[in-house]
Design a protein around this motif. Sequence first.
Motif, mmCIF file in Angstrom:
data_model
loop_
_atom_site.group_PDB
_atom_site.id
_atom_site.type_symbol
_atom_site.label_atom_id
_atom_site.label_comp_id
_atom_site.label_asym_id
_atom_site.label_seq_id
_atom_site.Cartn_x
_atom_site.Cartn_y
_atom_site.Cartn_z
ATOM 1 N N ARG A 26 21.127 42.261 0.780
ATOM 2 C CA ARG A 26 21.758 41.015 0.910
ATOM 3 C C ARG A 26 20.744 40.197 1.625
ATOM 4 O O ARG A 26 20.909 39.240 2.573
ATOM 5 C CB ARG A 26 22.906 41.134 1.927
ATOM 6 C CG ARG A 26 24.185 41.697 1.145
ATOM 7 C CD ARG A 26 25.345 42.048 1.765
ATOM 8 N NE ARG A 26 25.027 43.245 2.700
ATOM 9 C CZ ARG A 26 25.292 44.472 2.183
ATOM 10 N NH1 ARG A 26 25.632 44.720 1.107
ATOM 11 N NH2 ARG A 26 24.866 45.485 2.922
ATOM 12 N N PRO A 56 28.891 44.858 3.076
ATOM 13 C CA PRO A 56 28.246 44.166 4.084
ATOM 14 C C PRO A 56 28.519 44.648 5.483
ATOM 15 O O PRO A 56 29.498 45.353 6.080
ATOM 16 C CB PRO A 56 29.041 42.814 3.956
ATOM 17 C CG PRO A 56 29.397 42.673 2.520
ATOM 18 C CD PRO A 56 29.713 44.132 2.079
ATOM 19 N N ASP A 183 28.564 32.320 3.343
ATOM 20 C CA ASP A 183 28.448 33.142 4.352
ATOM 21 C C ASP A 183 29.288 34.335 4.334
ATOM 22 O O ASP A 183 29.144 35.065 5.134
ATOM 23 C CB ASP A 183 28.838 31.996 5.602
ATOM 24 C CG ASP A 183 27.697 31.147 6.065
ATOM 25 O OD1 ASP A 183 26.426 31.131 5.492
ATOM 26 O OD2 ASP A 183 28.021 30.196 6.709
ATOM 27 N N ILE A 184 30.468 34.391 3.415
ATOM 28 C CA ILE A 184 31.088 35.444 3.236
ATOM 29 C C ILE A 184 30.521 36.384 2.368
ATOM 30 O O ILE A 184 30.587 37.499 2.592
ATOM 31 C CB ILE A 184 32.466 35.124 2.574
ATOM 32 C CG1 ILE A 184 33.357 34.167 3.604
ATOM 33 C CG2 ILE A 184 33.093 36.296 1.966
ATOM 34 C CD1 ILE A 184 34.528 33.586 2.958
ATOM 35 N N PHE A 185 29.825 35.933 1.327
ATOM 36 C CA PHE A 185 29.332 36.891 0.240
ATOM 37 C C PHE A 185 27.893 37.024 0.094
ATOM 38 O O PHE A 185 27.301 38.120 -0.304
ATOM 39 C CB PHE A 185 29.578 36.320 -1.087
ATOM 40 C CG PHE A 185 30.978 36.654 -1.595
ATOM 41 C CD1 PHE A 185 32.006 37.887 -1.574
ATOM 42 C CD2 PHE A 185 32.131 35.368 -1.418
ATOM 43 C CE1 PHE A 185 33.075 37.821 -1.717
ATOM 44 C CE2 PHE A 185 33.403 35.661 -1.783
ATOM 45 C CZ PHE A 185 34.023 36.947 -1.873
ATOM 46 N N THR A 187 25.625 37.341 2.945
ATOM 47 C CA THR A 187 25.061 37.491 4.348
ATOM 48 C C THR A 187 25.316 39.040 4.753
ATOM 49 O O THR A 187 26.058 39.697 4.314
ATOM 50 C CB THR A 187 25.381 36.799 5.111
ATOM 51 O OG1 THR A 187 24.828 37.128 6.624
ATOM 52 C CG2 THR A 187 27.110 36.863 5.458
ATOM 53 N N ASN A 188 24.339 39.544 5.324
ATOM 54 C CA ASN A 188 24.758 40.949 5.949
ATOM 55 C C ASN A 188 25.240 40.771 7.644
ATOM 56 O O ASN A 188 25.112 42.163 8.239
ATOM 57 C CB ASN A 188 23.525 41.720 5.784
ATOM 58 C CG ASN A 188 23.641 43.253 5.850
ATOM 59 O OD1 ASN A 188 24.594 43.657 5.318
ATOM 60 N ND2 ASN A 188 22.823 43.953 6.415
ATOM 61 N N PHE A 190 28.072 40.501 9.586
ATOM 62 C CA PHE A 190 29.416 40.659 9.626
ATOM 63 C C PHE A 190 30.187 39.769 10.482
ATOM 64 O O PHE A 190 31.341 39.329 10.223
ATOM 65 C CB PHE A 190 29.800 42.084 10.068
ATOM 66 C CG PHE A 190 30.957 42.657 9.240
ATOM 67 C CD1 PHE A 190 30.807 42.801 8.002
ATOM 68 C CD2 PHE A 190 32.208 42.729 9.839
ATOM 69 C CE1 PHE A 190 31.959 43.366 7.412
ATOM 70 C CE2 PHE A 190 33.431 43.243 9.098
ATOM 71 C CZ PHE A 190 33.254 43.646 7.882
ATOM 72 N N ARG A 193 30.451 36.410 8.505
ATOM 73 C CA ARG A 193 31.108 36.537 7.403
ATOM 74 C C ARG A 193 32.656 36.621 7.924
ATOM 75 O O ARG A 193 33.588 35.698 7.467
ATOM 76 C CB ARG A 193 31.067 38.108 6.738
ATOM 77 C CG ARG A 193 31.956 38.463 5.704
ATOM 78 C CD ARG A 193 31.792 39.850 5.335
ATOM 79 N NE ARG A 193 32.357 40.258 4.124
ATOM 80 C CZ ARG A 193 33.590 40.774 3.725
ATOM 81 N NH1 ARG A 193 34.246 41.038 5.148
ATOM 82 N NH2 ARG A 193 33.907 40.980 2.752
ATOM 83 N N THR A 194 32.983 37.199 8.988
ATOM 84 C CA THR A 194 34.193 36.821 9.556
ATOM 85 C C THR A 194 34.552 35.715 10.244
ATOM 86 O O THR A 194 35.554 34.929 9.814
ATOM 87 C CB THR A 194 34.237 37.988 10.790
ATOM 88 O OG1 THR A 194 34.153 39.214 10.560
ATOM 89 C CG2 THR A 194 35.784 37.963 11.690
ATOM 90 N N SER A 196 33.487 32.748 8.694
ATOM 91 C CA SER A 196 33.703 31.865 7.687
ATOM 92 C C SER A 196 35.125 32.319 6.890
ATOM 93 O O SER A 196 35.817 31.549 6.341
ATOM 94 C CB SER A 196 32.457 32.285 6.695
ATOM 95 O OG SER A 196 31.313 31.774 7.137
#
Length: 407
Positions: A26, A56, A183-185, A187-188, A190, A193-194, A196
């Motif tokens: 990622r 991820p 930012d969800i798909f 990125t590494n 977490f 991701r959460t 977003s």
Amino acid sequence: MASAPTQELPAHVPADKAVWLDFFSRSNVDVCPQETMIPEIHRTLGPITWCSNIFPGDHGGWLLTKVDDMHAVLRDPDNYTKNGMGKFAQSIGEDWLVIPTETDPPIHGEYRKALNPFFAPQKIAKMRDELHDRAIRQIEEFKDRGHCEFVEDFSSKFPIYIVLDLLGLPQERMGEFLQWEKDIFHTNDFELRTSSIRKVVDYLKEMIADRRANPGDDYVSGIFDYEVEGRKWNDKEVFGHCFNLFIGGLDTVTSMLGNIFTYLAKNPDKQQELRDDPKKIVLAVEEFLRAFAPVSVFRIAAKEIEIHGQKIMPGDYVGISTAIAGYDPDYYDNPEEIRFDRKAPHISLGFGIHKCLGMHLARMEMHTALEQWLKLVPPFRVADGFQIQYHAGNILHVPRLELQWDV
């Protein structure tokens, strides 16, 4: 490209079957994954390998490399569940499912019965003129300049206009929506991701509440009348489907187009082949789907299973990369060659009961983009001095693509 994992392995995972792969890093890389990473995976890994960074946040799971094994898993919902596989709701402490993507039979079939008529080929065909007009308007904004940044100027906008129109979402917030998607798909991190996911959830819940109070003739208002098991969809189901359309429609076709046009910019002979005979575009789209499929999907083992003698335990993630599938040398003849007459099957738009709900729209978007671009833009190439970077991860794409042509 592959290295030993740093974290402790589950007890049932042999150390000699565990790796950390650059392919799932990622991150942006200077090498083309289809030309380097994927062929190396097929040369060096067996049919099943524990990949410690497959999900991820560097969470581990099993990676399959053979299409026949992928087919077996994808057609076996009894042993491999999709329930909650994306960890979207779980990451923010909620319990909804992405519909129909994260559901299993028998209720999955009920959801598809309600959804399929809207996404049927004859229904999508009615959008053809709108797609053509959108593509032409976008291309005409830059075609006389002699250059463009393909992702910013075209591929990040063209398919997304359609999804935003479908959901009745404001076009002026496209940039914000795309950042959430990234930012969800891509990125590494977490936590990012959460965060977003929470932004998307809050926005969609507010939008759905407004549509319930003020229904219109948009697609979301129509979901309120969908039925499953003899009842109307509840709030979690309506939301889960809207989330599916949002995350599915804002990324995958954009990524595919970037991969396709990078290839055509680097291979003028293949570009010219389509210019000389536009009828080849239909089969070319299928070949591009095989060769440049961007997405990795997952199943979760529902019980103890064996694949090629390796024990899979309940709760283990099993990863199926459509990108890796397209280069299986045991399934495709000379897979690294791009041929517009191949007519080979692929799993890039899903397989079995979980075929992509929007597959007919995705195909039409790609066909329209190629057709109109090759009509309106002279032979194009990678801009002088521009160094292409590729994003390796669960969705393969090019973050930027500077193109130029003579005017």
